[in-house]
Structure formats: C-alpha cells, structure tokens
Scaffold this motif. Structure first.
Motif, PDB file in Angstrom:
ATOM      1  N   ARG A 108       0.926  -1.232  -0.045  1.00 61.98           N
ATOM      2  CA  ARG A 108      -0.027  -0.008  -0.015  1.00 61.98           C
ATOM      3  C   ARG A 108       0.927   1.108   0.080  1.00 61.98           C
ATOM      4  N   ILE A 109       1.877   1.416   0.893  1.00 65.06           N
ATOM      5  CA  ILE A 109       2.911   2.400   0.997  1.00 65.06           C
ATOM      6  C   ILE A 109       3.275   2.738  -0.350  1.00 65.06           C
ATOM      7  N   LEU A 110       4.000   1.660  -1.175  1.00 64.53           N
ATOM      8  CA  LEU A 110       4.500   2.026  -2.569  1.00 64.53           C
ATOM      9  C   LEU A 110       3.598   2.342  -3.462  1.00 64.53           C
ATOM     10  N   LEU A 111       2.505   1.682  -3.522  1.00 61.86           N
ATOM     11  CA  LEU A 111       1.492   2.051  -4.536  1.00 61.86           C
ATOM     12  C   LEU A 111       0.869   3.544  -4.285  1.00 61.86           C
ATOM     13  N   LEU A 112       0.804   4.130  -3.094  1.00 64.51           N
ATOM     14  CA  LEU A 112       0.436   5.256  -2.769  1.00 64.51           C
ATOM     15  C   LEU A 112       1.507   6.349  -3.188  1.00 64.51           C
ATOM     16  N   THR A 113       2.931   5.954  -2.925  1.00 66.36           N
ATOM     17  CA  THR A 113       3.679   6.816  -3.299  1.00 66.36           C
ATOM     18  C   THR A 113       3.884   6.855  -4.621  1.00 66.36           C
ATOM     19  N   LEU A 114       3.533   5.709  -5.370  1.00 63.99           N
ATOM     20  CA  LEU A 114       3.944   5.806  -6.917  1.00 63.99           C
ATOM     21  C   LEU A 114       2.906   6.848  -7.504  1.00 63.99           C
ATOM     22  N   LEU A 115       1.671   6.479  -7.021  1.00 63.05           N
ATOM     23  CA  LEU A 115       0.581   7.327  -7.742  1.00 63.05           C
ATOM     24  C   LEU A 115       0.666   8.859  -7.177  1.00 63.05           C
ATOM     25  N   ALA A 116       1.224   9.032  -6.035  1.00 66.06           N
ATOM     26  CA  ALA A 116       1.537  10.474  -5.600  1.00 66.06           C
ATOM     27  C   ALA A 116       2.551  11.154  -6.270  1.00 66.06           C
ATOM     28  N   ALA A 117       3.299  10.297  -7.048  1.00 65.72           N
ATOM     29  CA  ALA A 117       4.358  10.851  -7.699  1.00 65.72           C
ATOM     30  C   ALA A 117       4.002  10.968  -9.526  1.00 65.72           C
ATOM     31  N   HIS A 118       2.819  10.596  -9.616  1.00 67.34           N
ATOM     32  CA  HIS A 118       1.949  10.798 -11.072  1.00 67.34           C
ATOM     33  C   HIS A 118       2.539   9.507 -11.768  1.00 67.34           C
ATOM     34  N   CYS A 119       3.025   8.657 -11.293  1.00 72.94           N
ATOM     35  CA  CYS A 119       3.337   7.547 -12.181  1.00 72.94           C
ATOM     36  C   CYS A 119       2.311   6.651 -13.108  1.00 72.94           C
ATOM     37  N   ASP A 120       2.621   6.333 -14.265  1.00 74.84           N
ATOM     38  CA  ASP A 120       1.559   5.442 -15.056  1.00 74.84           C
ATOM     39  C   ASP A 120       1.556   4.153 -14.738  1.00 74.84           C
ATOM     40  N   ARG A 121       0.596   3.427 -15.212  1.00 76.47           N
ATOM     41  CA  ARG A 121       0.732   1.963 -14.984  1.00 76.47           C
ATOM     42  C   ARG A 121       1.888   1.100 -15.448  1.00 76.47           C
ATOM     43  N   PRO A 122       2.640   1.353 -16.398  1.00 80.46           N
ATOM     44  CA  PRO A 122       3.713   0.613 -16.847  1.00 80.46           C
ATOM     45  C   PRO A 122       4.876   0.832 -15.481  1.00 80.46           C
ATOM     46  N   THR A 123       4.944   2.283 -15.415  1.00 75.41           N
ATOM     47  CA  THR A 123       5.900   2.439 -14.293  1.00 75.41           C
ATOM     48  C   THR A 123       5.771   1.757 -13.044  1.00 75.41           C
ATOM     49  N   ILE A 124       4.309   1.689 -12.628  1.00 75.76           N
ATOM     50  CA  ILE A 124       3.901   1.178 -11.365  1.00 75.76           C
ATOM     51  C   ILE A 124       4.451  -0.328 -11.639  1.00 75.76           C
ATOM     52  N   ALA A 125       3.825  -0.935 -12.529  1.00 77.00           N
ATOM     53  CA  ALA A 125       4.158  -2.539 -12.744  1.00 77.00           C
ATOM     54  C   ALA A 125       5.693  -2.745 -12.502  1.00 77.00           C
ATOM     55  N   ALA A 126       6.430  -2.221 -13.072  1.00 74.42           N
ATOM     56  CA  ALA A 126       7.961  -1.950 -13.190  1.00 74.42           C
ATOM     57  C   ALA A 126       8.472  -1.890 -11.813  1.00 74.42           C
ATOM     58  N   ALA A 127       8.060  -0.950 -11.188  1.00 73.30           N
ATOM     59  CA  ALA A 127       8.508  -0.553  -9.940  1.00 73.30           C
ATOM     60  C   ALA A 127       8.127  -1.713  -8.665  1.00 73.30           C
ATOM     61  N   PHE A 128       6.980  -2.238  -8.798  1.00 75.27           N
ATOM     62  CA  PHE A 128       6.390  -3.326  -8.120  1.00 75.27           C
ATOM     63  C   PHE A 128       7.253  -4.787  -8.380  1.00 75.27           C
ATOM     64  N   GLY A 129       7.762  -4.909  -9.718  1.00 75.55           N
ATOM     65  CA  GLY A 129       8.603  -5.828  -9.966  1.00 75.55           C
ATOM     66  C   GLY A 129       9.929  -5.892  -9.430  1.00 75.55           C
ATOM     67  N   ALA A 130      10.473  -4.930  -9.507  1.00 71.79           N
ATOM     68  CA  ALA A 130      11.855  -4.486  -8.968  1.00 71.79           C
ATOM     69  C   ALA A 130      11.581  -4.714  -7.146  1.00 71.79           C
ATOM     70  N   ALA A 131      10.601  -4.001  -6.846  1.00 74.10           N
ATOM     71  CA  ALA A 131      10.454  -3.826  -5.235  1.00 74.10           C
ATOM     72  C   ALA A 131      10.189  -5.288  -4.597  1.00 74.10           C
ATOM     73  N   GLY A 132       9.523  -5.804  -5.272  1.00 70.73           N
ATOM     74  CA  GLY A 132       8.798  -7.070  -4.946  1.00 70.73           C
ATOM     75  C   GLY A 132       9.742  -8.316  -5.300  1.00 70.73           C
ATOM     76  N   GLY A 133      10.940  -8.181  -5.892  1.00 74.49           N
ATOM     77  CA  GLY A 133      11.827  -9.347  -6.095  1.00 74.49           C
ATOM     78  C   GLY A 133      11.294 -10.143  -7.215  1.00 74.49           C
TER      79      GLY A 133
END
Length: 328
Positions: free
Chosen positions: A286-311
């Motif tokens: 939840r914290i990561l998704l909230l921060t990414l949305l608050a940084a105005h990230c699009d869906r591909p960026t959000i997916a890439a961020a979760f892929g890296a952060a989640g391993g």
C-alpha cells in the motif's frame, strides 16, 4: 509516553527528555542534535507528516552522519518504508521506539534509542536506506513488520531476517542490501489507496464500494495470492480503471505467478491486469502504490516498480536506476 491524569499513558516526553534517560550515551563520543518534530501517537501520524519529515531530514543531511527517528510503534513498519522510498542519501535513517513505556519495569526505550544512535553513527550502516532498530536487531525498512502487540521482540523480518545486530554497542551487519528503491519525485498527500484483506466467503460488495472512492487498491489475498471466484469479475473491472495490487495476507513469502490456474488464483488474477506485490507484504504494498501514484506514475511504471521492489524482476528494472548509495 508518560502517565496522564485521565489514566493511561500519552505523548508527553520531549526529545531532550528521551535522551536524558539513556544511560551510556555520554560515553559513546557521539554528538547528538535533537529536534521535536511532532508529538502525537504513532497511530495519528499521517502521510503528510512523513513527507514533511522526509523533507526535514533532507535539509539536515549535509551536516550529519545519520538520522534517528523516535516514534510510537503502531505505524513504524509503514513510516520507515515511506522514508526509505523518499530518502536518496547514503546516510542511514534509523527508526525506533519502545514497547514498554517508562512507567513500566524494564522499559526498553532507552536501550533502543542508544542502539539506534550507535547504528546511525556507524559507517557500516551507510547506503542501506531506512532501518528499524529494536531489541538490538537491525532491520531493513522494506522487510520489517510488527508481529506482536506487546513483546519487545515484536519487529521481525519474515523475508530475509534482520540485516544484523548490536553487539557490545557496535552494529554488525551480517548481510547488506544490494540496491536501493528511491522515488526521486516530489509527492503529495492527497492520494487514497485502500487495503482490503480477503476472508472466507467474501463477495464483491465491499470491494466494489471501496473502489469507487480510491485511487488505488491493494488486495491481501489468501495464501499465494488467491481470492474467491465471485470476486474475479469485479477485480477485473476495477483494475481497468485504477491500479490493483495483489499481495498475500500471510505476511511471509512471495505472491506466486504460475503455480495455480483456477479462477481466482494468482495466475488468473495477474492475467486479468492485477499487479503482483511479490515479497512485499500488503502494508508495504500500500505504501509503495500510494507513493507511486502521488508521484504521478503511469501503470507501466507502477508495474515495473513493483516487479523490482517485490523481487519478481531484477533490481535494475526499478524505473529510476540507482547505485547502492541511492544516487540516480
């Protein structure tokens, strides 16, 4: 916390009061500057508070070797991770607190503060982002969870264990983080992300009702990332409109991706557009998704961020590649 006239303990001690109660601090030769930033229960902290704290930390970094944040334990697993995402510098930001308040025998606050200061002052702690130091254990903010309501050993890292320990007043790191996940954008606090745990027999009423009022949604599914079949159509519809992240409510292990194939399984849900949290527990997701949305990230960026952060993917796929120091 200290006694109140109305019964129970309330926030009453200043930063100077806390330091004055730490035996042995004067013997460390560590210079400590103190600042009262907020004096509220941990449960009443807000995203805006932590954004402001991250900014205040950034203003002080050039003059210090490390930062210690002392707060109530209710939200440490969230505030520490948010600070980790917003903190690009090599200096450690160490979060600590106490499970036994000063009115009780065996209060752990002084020992935790001393251990946090010793960790923050050590060169061994650099380039590890935000840390949580408790009970002489050093945990990575991205992994640590509060697991018990009253135990002094409440903070645990189910995935990977602690990074190290305090031994005779010195931090000893037995393993170190190999990469940082820093979001190099200014963020605002006007984003709403809901976290919904899935329970036996759930239908889609609550999910649909909540989804109409949020910018993103985290689903804490059963086991490896599963939900009842009846929830699948609603989740597919919702994730076409807002990002929906799939985590496991177990608190340990990763969301799977290819093992189960029934309707409502992880394979089914991911194929319908949900984003895997990987090893991130639902609260961290939840914290990561909230921060990414608050940084105005699009869906591909959000997916890439979760892929890296989640391993689930290599660390180099983090949208803003950094070195071990957090530098872009």
């Amino acid at each position: 916390m200290s006694n109140s006239s109305g019964g129970g303990v309330v926030p009453a001690l200043s930063a100077h009061d806390l330091l004055a109660a730490v035996p042995g601090l004067a013997d460390t030769d560590i210079t400590v500057e103190v600042e009262d930033f907020r004096r509220v229960p941990g449960a009443s902290l807000t995203i805006a508070d932590i954004i402001a704290l991250a900014s205040a930390i950034g203003d002080r970094l050039t003059a210090v070797d490390g930062i210690v944040v002392v707060q109530g334990t209710d939200t440490i697993e969230e505030t520490a991770y948010l600070l980790d995402l917003l903190h690009p510098g090599p200096q450690p930001v160490v979060v600590t607190g106490a499970m036994r308040n000063p009115t009780l025998a065996g209060a752990d606050g002084p020992a935790n503060i001393l251990a946090a200061i010793q960790t923050a002052a050590s060169a061994k702690s650099r380039n590890q982002g935000a840390l949580v130091v408790f009970n002489d254990e050093i945990h990575a903010a991205r992994r640590v969870r509060k697991t018990h309501t009253s135990s002094c050993g409440t903070f645990q890292s189910s995935n990977g264990g602690p990074l190290g320990y305090l031994v005779e007043g010195q931090p000893r790191l037995l393993n170190q983080l190999t990469h940082r996940t820093v979001i190099p954008h200014k963020i605002t606090a006007d984003i709403r992300v809901a976290l919904l745990p899935i329970t036996l027999g759930d239908d889609d009423i609550v999910v649909r009702s909540v989804a109409d009022h949020v910018d993103g949604l985290v689903i804490a599914g059963f086991g490896a990332g599963h939900v009842p079949t009846g929830l699948v159509p609603a989740l597919e519809t919702i994730c076409a409109r807002i990002p929906v992240v799939l985590a496991s409510r177990t608190g340990g292990g990763a969301v799977l991706s290819t093992t189960y194939g029934f309707s409502g399984s992880e394979r089914d849900l991911l194929s319908r557009g949900l984003i895997s949290a990987g090893y991130l527990d639902p609260i961290k997701a939840r914290i990561l998704l909230l921060t990414l949305l608050a940084a105005h990230c699009d869906r591909p960026t959000i997916a890439a961020a979760f892929g890296a952060a989640g391993g689930d993917t290599d660390a180099t796929t983090w949208p803003w590649p950094t070195d071990r120091n957090g530098a872009l």
